[in-house]
Design an enzyme around this catalytic site. Structure first.
Site, short mmCIF file in Angstrom:
data_model
loop_
_atom_site.label_atom_id
_atom_site.label_comp_id
_atom_site.label_asym_id
_atom_site.label_seq_id
_atom_site.Cartn_x
_atom_site.Cartn_y
_atom_site.Cartn_z
N HIS A 108 0.84 -1.21 0.00
CA HIS A 108 0.00 0.00 0.00
C HIS A 108 0.87 1.25 0.00
O HIS A 108 2.07 1.19 0.25
CB HIS A 108 -0.95 -0.01 1.21
CG HIS A 108 -0.24 -0.14 2.53
ND1 HIS A 108 0.25 -1.34 3.01
CD2 HIS A 108 0.09 0.78 3.48
CE1 HIS A 108 0.82 -1.16 4.18
NE2 HIS A 108 0.74 0.12 4.50
N ARG A 140 -4.03 15.91 5.23
CA ARG A 140 -4.57 14.58 5.62
C ARG A 140 -3.74 14.03 6.78
O ARG A 140 -2.52 14.20 6.83
CB ARG A 140 -4.49 13.63 4.43
CG ARG A 140 -4.93 12.22 4.75
CD ARG A 140 -5.05 11.37 3.48
NE ARG A 140 -5.46 10.04 3.81
CZ ARG A 140 -4.62 9.02 4.02
NH1 ARG A 140 -3.32 9.21 3.91
NH2 ARG A 140 -5.08 7.83 4.33
O1 LIG Z 1 -1.54 7.19 5.67
C1 LIG Z 1 -1.91 6.14 5.20
O2 LIG Z 1 -3.01 5.99 4.68
C2 LIG Z 1 -1.00 4.95 5.23
C3 LIG Z 1 -0.09 4.90 6.43
C4 LIG Z 1 0.76 3.69 6.44
O3 LIG Z 1 0.77 2.92 5.53
C5 LIG Z 1 1.65 3.41 7.58
O4 LIG Z 1 1.73 4.21 8.52
O5 LIG Z 1 2.29 2.33 7.57
FE LIG Z 2 1.75 1.06 6.07
#
Ligand SMILES: O=C(O)CCC(=O)C(=O)O
Ligand SMILES: [Fe+2]
Length: 495
Positions: A285, A295
């Protein structure tokens, strides 16, 4: 001595990114240092096309089929959203406010709580930044254990509110994470008896606050580059502004995970990938940014007690599903990730038999056949030596037993050799092992029956049959100890 604390994870892989801090809130034009292009790195931008023809599953934890739904989502997506999770909207809002308060502090103040190059907690750019030539459009704050020390550095006189909110959030997240872990493990048929460390008190965690300021050129910027989480599971609270994208398993497409009111996003992490022996893949991701809105996301990164060795769960491993990963603690895995990043899972993967090791196995089987033939020959010589007439009936019976167990073992070795050489058909493991066990019992009986007079050679052959039975058990294509057993067999110098 393996490291015990999560904070030991990065001591051997420190990253010094202090010079990279930039106050992103005041910048009007995207600096070159932050401008990502698709050619730059095939990894974070591959599958650039986003598409939401399918949606990440949303699962109601009150649904009576929640376990099955979660299992299906873990297997097919590696990510899902949950509702009815018992975390109040008020607490979610509070933690978001606490994060916003922290990131809105002047840079000099935030730097008082800067993460040390070899540390885990504190303020800083994403640790994975060291793997990219361009910088990400984000800043982060990691909390492991109590937030007190850092909160005091940030607000010397006014740290209580932040600490109370964070501590309450950590407590609620721990309960939810434990519950989710059991739903995930339960969907694999795993019970409390199978995983002793997974108690309500057990489990380690880190809280990661991420801030993505509005960006002057979001199309060329990257909030957080593509990665998988080094956790069992992650509980992500994203504010009502979208930005999280997941790579759909088996495709090359990024799917946006739209904020759903009150829902929390759950990621399968690398450690669950290992525990499930690859059945539940950790989800790749990333976070993208936007032009107008700031955000914030809060990730609860949940793992096992830091010194527990994690490996594929024995219940999920058998002859046809050999373990894919070697045992590793969370601390060790974080160190591996710090060194290898996206190759970390591969680096702890066990080597599967290659063509070469198959050849090796064929050689082993062949050697076994030759040794068995020699055993039979010696047996025949002993039996034809004229001693036969003087043997007591029970000795003859022993010899008879011995002969036949030899024969069955030889056939099995021949068979396996044939299988290994041709790959045509495999005798079911259970049948094979039952036959070998029978041979072992027969050999033992033959030694008992033949033991006490002039058949010393035959007794040795009986010993040999037992030893070969044991070696045969280990002479498995997936068992690295097979070769060792062959060695110890030869060292016995029976012949
Ligand atoms: O901010 C997000 O949507 C993803 C954060 C993320 O992947 C993380 O902190 O590992
Ligand atoms: Fe993450």
């Amino acid at each position: 001595m393996p490291s015990r604390k999560l904070s030991d994870a990065f001591t051997s892989h420190p990253v010094n990114l202090h010079h990279k801090f930039l106050d992103l809130y005041s910048i009007k034009e995207l600096p070159e240092t932050h401008a990502w292009t698709s050619q730059l790195d095939d990894y974070p931008f591959s599958g650039d096309a986003t598409c939401n023809t399918e949606n990440v599953p949303i699962i109601d934890l009150n649904n009576e089929n929640a376990t099955e739904l979660i299992g299906h989502a873990c297997k097919t997506w590696g990510v899902f959203q949950i509702i009815n999770h018992n975390i109040t909207k008020n607490l979610l809002d509070e933690v978001e406010l606490a994060g916003k308060g922290l990131f809105s502090l002047p840079m000099q103040q935030k730097l008082r709580a800067a993460r040390q190059p070899d540390g885990v907690s504190g303020y800083g750019v994403a640790r994975i930044s060291s793997f990219f030539t361009k910088l990400m459009w984000s800043e982060g704050f990691t909390i492991t254990g109590s937030p007190l020390e850092h909160a005091r550095q940030l607000w010397p006189n006014d740290y209580h509110k932040f600490c109370d909110t964070i501590e309450e959030y950590q407590k609620s997240m721990k309960t939810l994470a434990g519950r989710l872990m059991w739903l995930m493990l339960g969907s694999l048929g795993i019970t409390n008896d199978d995983v002793k460390w997974a108690t309500p008190e057990g489990g380690c965690a880190a809280l990661q606050l991420n801030s993505y300021p509005a960006c002057p050129d979001p199309g060329r910027a990257m909030g957080l580059a593509a990665h998988t989480d080094s956790t069992i599971l992650t509980i992500l609270h994203q504010s009502n502004i979208s930005g999280l994208q997941v790579l759909r398993e088996g495709t090359n497409r990024w799917i946006t995970v739209p904020p759903h009111p009150g829902a929390l996003v759950i990621h399968v992490g690398d450690l669950l990938h290992i525990l499930s022996n690859g059945l539940y893949p950790s989800v790749l991701h990333r976070a993208v940014v936007n032009r107008t809105r700031h955000r914030l996301s809060v990730a609860y990164l949940y793992g096992p007690p830091s010194s527990v060795k994690i490996s594929p769960l024995p219940k999920l491993v058998d002859h046809y599903h050999p373990p894919l990963y070697r045992p590793i603690t969370w601390t060790e895995y974080l160190g591996t990730k710090a060194k290898h990043f996206d190759k970390a899972l591969t680096s702890v993967r066990l080597k599967r038999p290659t063509k070469d090791s198959n050849t090796e196995n064929q050689m082993k089987a062949l050697e076994l056949i030759q040794l068995r033939h020699r055993a039979r020959r010696i047996d025949v010589i002993l039996r034809c030596d004229g001693d036969g007439e003087n043997k007591a009936p029970r000795e003859l019976l022993g010899g008879y037993f011995h002969w036949h167990s030899n024969l069955v073992l030889t056939c099995l070795a021949d068979y396996d050799h044939y299988y290994n050489a041709t790959g045509l058909f495999r005798l079911p493991g259970l049948v094979k092992y039952l036959l070998i066990l029978l041979c072992g019992i027969i050999s033992f009986l033959s030694i008992e029956l033949e033991s006490d007079d002039n058949l010393g050679g035959s007794e040795k052959a009986g010993d040999y049959t037992l030893a070969a039975t044991i070696a045969y058990f280990s002479n498995d294509p997936d068992d690295d100890d097979g070769a060792d057993n062959m060695e110890s067999l030869k060292e016995m110098e029976i012949f």
